[in-house]
Design an enzyme around this catalytic site. Structure first.
Site, PDB file in Angstrom:
ATOM      1  N   GLU A  76       0.816  -1.216   0.000  1.00 37.34           N
ATOM      2  CA  GLU A  76       0.000   0.000   0.000  1.00 37.34           C
ATOM      3  C   GLU A  76       0.853   1.269   0.000  1.00 37.34           C
ATOM      4  OE1 GLU A  76       0.244  -1.568   4.286  1.00 37.34           O
ATOM      5  OE2 GLU A  76       0.058  -2.362   2.251  1.00 37.34           O
TER       6      GLU A  76
ATOM      7  N   SER B  52       9.283  -8.291   6.003  1.00 41.06           N
ATOM      8  CA  SER B  52       9.988  -8.434   7.272  1.00 41.06           C
ATOM      9  C   SER B  52       9.830  -9.850   7.814  1.00 41.06           C
ATOM     10  CB  SER B  52       9.443  -7.435   8.291  1.00 41.06           C
ATOM     11  OG  SER B  52       8.114  -7.790   8.657  1.00 41.06           O
TER      12      SER B  52
ATOM     13  N   CYS C 151      16.931  -6.263   1.077  1.00 37.51           N
ATOM     14  CA  CYS C 151      17.258  -7.410   1.921  1.00 37.51           C
ATOM     15  C   CYS C 151      18.666  -7.924   1.679  1.00 37.51           C
ATOM     16  CB  CYS C 151      16.240  -8.528   1.743  1.00 37.51           C
ATOM     17  SG  CYS C 151      16.099  -9.132   0.058  1.00 37.51           S
TER      18      CYS C 151
END
Length: 493
Positions: free
Chosen positions: A179, A230, A285
């Site tokens: 979003e 995450s 990441c």
């Protein structure tokens, strides 16, 4: 009044039943670029998309693989033809530099290219005469409706770790973009709608938050979930997906270390490490986070890293010469700055402090300039916390064995790298370090599209990763057939 982004369901653009919205904000200047549905009712939108996808799957699964990959060849061309427009959208909503956005999109295109070869990777295995008159073979068949939940940091690339492979192998697909960054995928789906002739309902896009995600996780017609984000959310996706009988691949967080051996070239190593730590403002990441210079050259390497980090040009990613953009939100900036302070409170020494940064003409932007903390305690909190920002942790470990021991005690296992001219040290490192992606004199060990994007420990939950053959295997299920046709059953002509 700014229009609310629509969902793409069953080959049509439809308004969400949800009236609650969230602003999509340019992180460099806080300009509102769009509004996206975000509320409880987005789960209803997802239900509609799942039904449409299931109906499309029932037809698509029987289309030969060679025909299923044909639209992907055209998709590759579409992405190439609109590359710069999409890259600008990525920079405006994500914050990274234009060059980084272009590189991200190139990785997406490469995954489409590899998925075009699904016919080869998806072949059956055949063994004739396993016993007299008996043959055995294994075929791969699609799963059904597959869902994808993507993060903010690579809105143009990460969906293509999954989408092209899913449809090439006969599945229908639903994506829920972050979003925070929905306009990139919105534009790509506009291109798909206008220029790609796909069956209605085969690919769908639904905006929303947790409610949309839970609808994907709980619906019995959804057979597989792909996620990147995450670790805490990855664990939730994995456990909930397993609870409802889904196949799940969930990429989590990271705390990526780089070991610098005494024989490493200072100039080359410095440049590569700085790009690794501060590329994409540390919001990837595979960003290096913990830097471990060993041996007698610690002081020289530290000075070189400090000088180069200090000179990095920070600003709005569409401007000339900018090397690093803002972090994604004001909340992210506050969280990162608080973590920097926690490091200081733990005894770390700030060699370079990027907090309280303002950039001329972009005073409202979420900017943090390159930060370096030295001397954090090895067992402290910050060295084992994913910062996801432009922060380098320099720690003191003297030997390679000790460095490997430190790395392997960490809870993450996404990437680990070593810089050295010693082949024996490199071999020891790649064999013993517990991480899914290993770099030897490489600062960002990002696998090309034909290899899986790996991850170990709390950096990944599941068995099969995104990209390449792993993706083909993830989006298919195997069926073994054993058959016998006795001669006396044959018809005589």
């Amino acid at each position: 009044m700014m229009e609310v982004l629509k969902n793409y369901i069953n080959g049509k653009w439809v308004s969400s039943v949800c009236t609650t919205t969230k602003n999509v904000v340019n992180p460099a200047n806080q300009e509102i670029t769009a509004k996206v549905p975000l509320g409880l009712e987005t789960g209803q939108d997802m239900q509609h998309a799942i039904e449409a996808a299931h109906n499309a799957y029932l037809v698509w699964k029987d289309v030969p693989t060679m025909k299923r990959v044909q639209p992907l060849f055209k998709l590759k061309t579409i992405l190439e033809n609109h590359k710069e427009i999409i890259a600008r959208l990525i920079t405006n909503e994500c914050g990274k530099t234009f060059a980084e956005s272009l590189g991200e999109l190139q990785r997406a295109i490469e995954n489409v290219e590899v998925a075009c070869g699904a016919y080869v990777m998806n072949q059956s295995e055949f063994s004739e005469n396993i016993a007299i008159g008996i043959d055995e073979f294994m075929i791969r068949q699609p799963l059904g409706v597959c869902g994808c939940i993507t993060p903010f940091n690579f809105p143009g690339m990460i969906p293509f770790w999954f989408l092209p492979y899913a449809i090439a192998t006969g599945n229908a697909f639903i994506i829920k973009p972050s979003e925070k960054v929905p306009t990139t995928m919105q534009y790509i789906f506009e291109l798909i709608d206008k220029e790609l002739d796909l069956p209605e309902g085969l690919v769908n896009m639904v905006h929303g938050g947790k409610d949309a995600v839970d609808a994907l996780l709980q619906h019995p017609k959804v057979k597989a979930i792909s996620f990147v984000g995450s670790t805490n959310v990855a664990k939730y996706i994995y456990t909930q997906g397993a609870k409802y009988g889904k196949r799940v691949q969930a990429q989590g967080g990271a705390k990526n270390p780089i070991v610098i051996m005494p024989d490493a070239d200072i100039e080359m190593t410095t440049k590569i490490i700085i790009d690794s730590v501060y590329g994409c403002a540390g919001q990837r990441c595979l960003a290096a986070s913990v830097i471990i210079p060993t041996g007698d050259n610690k002081r020289d390497f530290t000075a070189s890293l400090l000088e180069t980090a200090r000179s990095r040009k920070v600003g709005f990613g569409l401007e000339e010469g900018i090397e690093m953009g803002p972090v994604i939100t004001i909340e992210s900036k506050q969280r990162i700055e608080n973590l920097i302070q926690e490091g200081v409170n733990e005894g770390g020494k700030l060699l370079l402090d990027g907090r309280n940064t303002t950039i001329k003409n972009y005073e409202k932007g979420n900017f943090i300039t390159p930060t370096i903390i030295e001397g954090l305690p090895v067992n402290g909190k910050l060295l084992h916390t994913e910062i996801f920002g432009p922060v380098m942790n320099l720690i003191n470990i003297d030997k390679l064995d000790q460095s490997i021991e430190f790395i392997n005690k960490g809870k993450y296992g996404n990437m680990a790298c070593i810089f050295t001219r010693d082949g024996l040290a490199a071999r020891k490192f790649r064999n013993e370090v517990m991480a899914g992606n290993i770099g030897i004199n490489i600062g960002v060990a990002a696998p090309v599209a034909q290899f899986p994007f790996s991850g170990w420990k709390d950096s990944f939950f599941g068995d099969l990763h995104g990209q390449g053959r792993h993706a083909i295997e993830f989006f298919t299920q195997t069926k073994v057939v054993i058959e016998r046709w006795p001669k006396n059953w044959s018809r005589k002509f």
